[in-house]
Every structure is written in structure tokens, then in C-alpha cells.
Design an enzyme around this catalytic site. Structure first.
Site, PDB file in Angstrom:
ATOM      1  N   LYS A 164      13.629   0.068   1.558  1.00  0.00           N
ATOM      2  CA  LYS A 164      12.685  -0.238   0.382  1.00  0.00           C
ATOM      3  C   LYS A 164      11.445   0.398   0.286  1.00  0.00           C
ATOM      4  O   LYS A 164      11.034   0.788  -0.958  1.00  0.00           O
ATOM      5  CB  LYS A 164      12.675  -1.594   0.515  1.00  0.00           C
ATOM      6  N   GLU A 171       9.853   5.363  -6.699  1.00  0.00           N
ATOM      7  CA  GLU A 171       9.548   4.858  -7.821  1.00  0.00           C
ATOM      8  C   GLU A 171       7.969   5.474  -8.212  1.00  0.00           C
ATOM      9  O   GLU A 171       7.638   5.496  -9.557  1.00  0.00           O
ATOM     10  CB  GLU A 171       9.277   3.065  -7.503  1.00  0.00           C
TER      11      GLU A 171
END
Length: 292
Positions: A164, A171
Site C-alpha cells: 500500500k 499515486e
């Protein structure tokens, strides 16, 4: 199955609802009594039949540590703790060891989906022993998006949050690229409708993505983002990604530059950071700073 869920904020509250819609029982606790089903961790644990599965969805660091410490005193051998917050993977290893000494299992789970997860499902990356993951599998299945993708047993303890973390680093770089392109389009006189240029990219281009869709949504609300200050915070994962890259001698120039750009936004009012701030608000409900 039954699940104890600790932390019922923007994500935790929606996760409780999605799990219940899948037919499972959720007993939720939050420091805000208006959100909670029970009013203490002890009441939560006592309300679950063993072997218990308790999902922790609180801020990383001290809040997670204190919650896991308390659960370690309340739970029994054979129970399981899932940390679904944004903890650092090195903390996962520590928590797993502490709980294992008491016969309690531990799984770390990176969760992506923000405020849209209730409707669309949450992308899940989890780490831990096979037998511990199996105990929580019905909950993972309830939370994940429909279809064959969207969830992965990434490896041993720490792998979920590490995956993550890298996801969030990517991102950062994607958002920065959209923001830089948007600022350049806004800067030239020849392009008269930047918002519609962005909208045209949603179909048939190699850069189409959900982030692009959200950028258009943000521009529909405020065409030139004039209502925002060019300031974007960072929640930690970008820094940890760069630190891990240094530790492993892996070059990450784009992700590193995007992190440093956020630091720069705190010194000057950056037009690019208006787009970053707008995107973070669109997908995650993160706070924005209004223009003065």
C-alpha cells in the site's frame, strides 16, 4: 461471521456498512459515542464469540500502538487482529511479535478506496500467515470490489502495508504529472478551455484513469481551482516509500520529486498543488485549504 471494528471515521464507518450489507455482523467502537455500537474495547471483545477477529482502523503510530496493546490484554489465544490503517510495515513486524507471544494472530492490510469504497469496494493488500488470512477472508471478500481483482495476499506480515505504501508513492507521482500538465495548459494563451481538454482525455488516450476522472470532477466544481490555496499535505507513505528506496538502492526519481513538490507547496502558493489538493479531496475526502 462476526467482526469487531475499531475506528468508525470516514473509511471505517463506510467499511462497517459494506460488511453488514454482505451479511456479516459488525460490532463497532469509536471514541465518538455517536458512532459507536459499544462504548469500550472490553465491551467490544466481550460481545464477540471466539475465536474473535478484530479490525483496527485508527491513525498510524501511537493510536494504533495503544489500541493493539489494549487488545493484547483483552483477547484470547486463537483470536486475530487485523490492522487496516496506514501503519508502517516495520511496526507490523513488532505488533505481530507482541501478539504472537500471547497466542494472538496478526494480519496487516493496506486499504485503498477512500470515500468511494462503500459503493465501489476497497482494494486490499494483506500480509500474514495463511491460517490467519483465512480467518479474515470472508471480510476481505465483503470489502473488495466485485470481480477477480482488487485483493491480494501480498506476502508475510508487513507485506500488505508495504504494498500500500508503494501504491501511494505511485499515486503521488501520477497526481503530480496531471498537476504539472494542468498548470502548463493554464499558462498559455492559445488553450482557451483547459477543463475540456482534460475531459477529452478521458476517452481513447493512454493517460486515462480514475484520477483523471476525478480531476475533471474537481474542475467542474471550480474551473480554475481559484477557491483553493496551492498547499498539499502528505500522510507519510510517500516519505516511507522514498526511505525504502534509499535502503534498497532503488531509484525513484518521479516519486521522490513529487514528494518534494508537496514540501515546496508549503513555502509558496503553488498552482500545481491546487490540483493535487483537489484530487486528494475528491478521492479521499482529505481536507483542503481555502484561498485567502
Amino acid at each position: 461471521m462476526e467482526l469487531g471494528l475499531i475506528g468508525l471515521g470516514k473509511m471505517g464507518g463506510n467499511m462497517r456498512e459494506r460488511i453488514r450489507r454482505a451479511g456479516h455482523t459488525v460490532v463497532g467502537y469509536d471514541r465518538n459515542p455517536d458512532l459507536a455500537d459499544v462504548h469500550s474495547l472490553k465491551e467490544l471483545v466481550d460481545g464477540l464469540q471466539g475465536p474473535r477477529v478484530v479490525w483496527v482502523m485508527v491513525p498510524a503510530g501511537a493510536a494504533t500502538q495503544s489500541t493493539i496493546d489494549e487488545l493484547g490484554e483483552l483477547l484470547s489465544p486463537g483470536d486475530l487482529v487485523v490492522d487496516g490503517g496506514n501503519s508502517r510495515w516495520t511496526d507490523d513486524e513488532k505488533h505481530a511479535e507482541e501478539l504472537a507471544a500471547k497466542g494472538i494472530g496478526f494480519v496487516d492490510c493496506g486499504v485503498s478506496g477512500g470515500v468511494w469504497g462503500l459503493a465501489n469496494g476497497y482494494a486490499l493488500m494483506y500480509g500474514g500467515k495463511e491460517e490467519d488470512v483465512a480467518k479474515a477472508q470472508p471480510i476481505f471478500d465483503a470489502l473488495k470490489p466485485e470481480g477477480d481483482s482488487g485483493a491480494v495476499h501480498a506476502g508475510r506480515v508487513g507485506a500488505g502495508h508495504f504494498a500500500k505504501m508503494v501504491h501511494n508513492g505511485i499515486e503521488y507521482a501520477m497526481m503530480q504529472a496531471y498537476a504539472e500538465g494542468w498548470e502548463l495548459l493554464e499558462a498559455v494563451d492559445s488553450v482557451t478551455d483547459v477543463r475540456e481538454v482534460f475531459r477529452s482525455w478521458k476517452s481513447g488516450t493512454v493517460i486515462r484513469s480514475w484520477l483523471l476522472d476525478l480531476a475533471v470532477d474537481a474542475l467542474d466544481k471550480d474551473e480554475h481551482l481559484g477557491g483553493l490555496r496551492g498547499y498539499a499535505d502528505d500522510s507519510g507513505e510517500g516519505r516511507w516509500t522514498v526511505e525504502a528506496a534509499i535502503d534498497n538502492a532503488v531509484p525513484l526519481p518521479a516519486i521522490t520529486a513529487s514528494l518534494f513538490a508537496r514540501f515546496a507547496s508549503r513555502q509558496d502558493d503553488s498552482p500545481q498543488m491546487k490540483m493535487i489538493a483537489a484530487l486528494r479531496n475528491e478521492f479521499g475526502g482529505h481536507a483542503v485549504t481555502a484561498a485567502e
